[in-house]
Structures are given as structure tokens and as C-alpha cells.
Design a protein around this motif. Sequence first.
Motif, short mmCIF file in Angstrom:
data_model
loop_
_atom_site.label_atom_id
_atom_site.label_comp_id
_atom_site.label_asym_id
_atom_site.label_seq_id
_atom_site.Cartn_x
_atom_site.Cartn_y
_atom_site.Cartn_z
N LYS A 199 4.34 4.40 -2.01
CA LYS A 199 3.82 5.27 -3.06
C LYS A 199 3.81 6.69 -2.50
CE LYS A 199 0.12 6.11 -6.37
NZ LYS A 199 -1.22 5.70 -6.86
N ASP A 251 4.29 9.31 -0.17
CA ASP A 251 4.57 9.35 1.26
C ASP A 251 3.87 8.23 2.02
OD1 ASP A 251 2.01 10.31 0.88
OD2 ASP A 251 2.18 11.94 2.32
N GLN A 252 3.27 7.28 1.31
CA GLN A 252 2.53 6.19 1.95
C GLN A 252 3.38 4.93 1.96
OE1 GLN A 252 -1.07 6.31 3.04
NE2 GLN A 252 -0.23 4.60 4.17
N THR A 291 3.70 1.05 3.22
CA THR A 291 2.82 -0.04 3.63
C THR A 291 3.62 -1.31 3.85
OG1 THR A 291 1.04 0.93 2.30
CG2 THR A 291 0.73 -1.32 3.06
N LYS A 315 0.01 0.61 7.68
CA LYS A 315 0.24 1.73 6.78
C LYS A 315 0.77 2.91 7.57
CE LYS A 315 -3.23 0.45 3.33
NZ LYS A 315 -4.39 0.91 2.52
N LYS A 316 1.82 3.53 7.03
CA LYS A 316 2.42 4.68 7.69
C LYS A 316 2.48 5.86 6.72
CE LYS A 316 5.55 1.84 10.52
NZ LYS A 316 6.98 1.59 10.88
N ARG A 317 2.08 7.03 7.21
CA ARG A 317 2.22 8.25 6.42
C ARG A 317 3.53 8.92 6.81
NH1 ARG A 317 -0.63 9.60 2.05
NH2 ARG A 317 -2.61 9.29 3.14
#
Length: 280
Positions: free
Chosen positions: A229, A231-232, A234, A244-246
Motif C-alpha cells: 500500500k 510505500d508500505q 508487507t 513490514k518494510k518502508r
Amino acid sequence: MNDTSPFFSPISPDGLASYLDRIGYEGDVATSLSCLEALHLLHPQAIPFENINPYLGLPVRLDQGSLMKKLITQGRGGYCFEHNLLFGAVLRKIGFKVRSLAARVLWQLPAGKIMPRDHMVLMVSLHAERYLVDVGWGGNTLTKPLLLGNDQMQATPHEPFKLQNCDGIYTLSIQLNGEWEPMHQFGLEEYLLPDYEVISWYLNQHPDSLFVNHLMAARTTKSERLALKDDQFTIHPTNGVTEKKRLGTPGEVLDVLQDRFGIRIPEKKALIDRLRQRVF
């Protein structure tokens, strides 16, 4: 095989072959539960959920030719109407009896908020039994048909689900971390292509639509579920800890869409510009 329907365009024999090749199905093509289950498991692994078209202001076309071109030939994905209209056409071509339905989303909504019936699901009748079929939900999409009339927990290759019937309205729930979370409600009234076209236009065009304002993608593999979603990014392992990665740049988002979701991205520059405008 009987693919006749006065309401939905049929898929051609070549189209069916192309679809089966796209999802990697090599078994017998027959109106059997084993065939239905295998197709249902493979579809969300091969064809991702994504909303790049609405996000970029591009049209979402629901005719059979456009669905085949986008989801099969062009290596794209789509949202629920695209997935389940294509899947329904495939099942009808094989000979399954399919009814197209519409669901009211309950997922992660505050109490009392009522949504329109803007999610498409299918009901498949087979050997005197009826099954809920849905390959287009997104992040927690079903990976196995669920038996209608069974209100107990039903196992799938991924999470357990439950279908409860109250006066002809079915509520689908998923078990996550030991808790049951409602996903959507649906009745058995048949919906036709014009119904979906109206709802899809709203989701694709309304300025407040989630699909217009946020970039989303989802894909299910044998061992994990992937979700994006904006820049997230998962990663939900089937058995393990969620990661979870930004993502830091539009380029990283495009890399994830291509490498992890398997999406051939159209309009790369336009997508980068949109991400810079809305996210970064």
C-alpha cells in the motif's frame, strides 16, 4: 463443456488454454472439486491483485477481450471485478455452474459504517453442493472454495475461514492471530455485468475512492502473502512473523511491483510521477 450464458461473454478455447498456461495448471480439465480447488489455489499465485489503472486515471474495462489482454497477455493483475469475471468465464467454459454475486465489505471498518456492495464473489454449484469462490479479494483472498451451508471453521492452504448464514445473508470471516475478523457479507441474488460496470466505474473514478488515492498490490504464494500500500511493503509468512518494510523511493516501489508481485508495469514514468505527488 458448456460455456453458454446470456449475461457474460464466453471465453474462447484458445483463451482457456492461455489462462491455464498463465496460472501453471497441468491437471485434468473437468467439472470436479479437485479441478476447482487447484485452479482456485493457482490463480492468486500467478495473477496479482493491483490497482495501477485507477491510480493512474486509466480505464478499467470489464469486457472479456480486455480482461484477457490485461491479465493474461500483458502480465498484469487487477481488482475483484477483473479477477472474478475472468475466473467465472474460465469456470463456465470448463462446464461449472456459476452465479455472480456482490458483497458488502466489512473488513477493518468502524462499527456502524455501511459500505455499498462493491466486491464481487462467485457461487459455484457442484454435485448438489454450493461453494463460495473468490480469487479477487486481495491481501487475504481465499485460496480454496468454501462450502456454503457449513458454518464451522473451514481450513484452506493458508488461513482458516468461516461462513455464517443469517436469514440468507452470509458473513465471511478469517481467523488471524486466534481472532475472527469479518471480511464481507453477501446474499445469493445474481448480479450481471452491467451491475459490476456501474460499481467498477465508481471505484475507478470517484475522487474519494481508495483505488484512486492509494497504490495497492497483493499476491499469495505457497508460503506467504505479499501486500503493498503506497510505500508500505508487507510480507505475511503462512507460519512466521509478519515483516513490514518502508520503501524509500518510487524506484523501489516499481522494483517490488515487478520482482515480488510479478507485474509488468505500464506507464512507468507516469507511475513514478504519481508516487512522487502522492507519497514521496
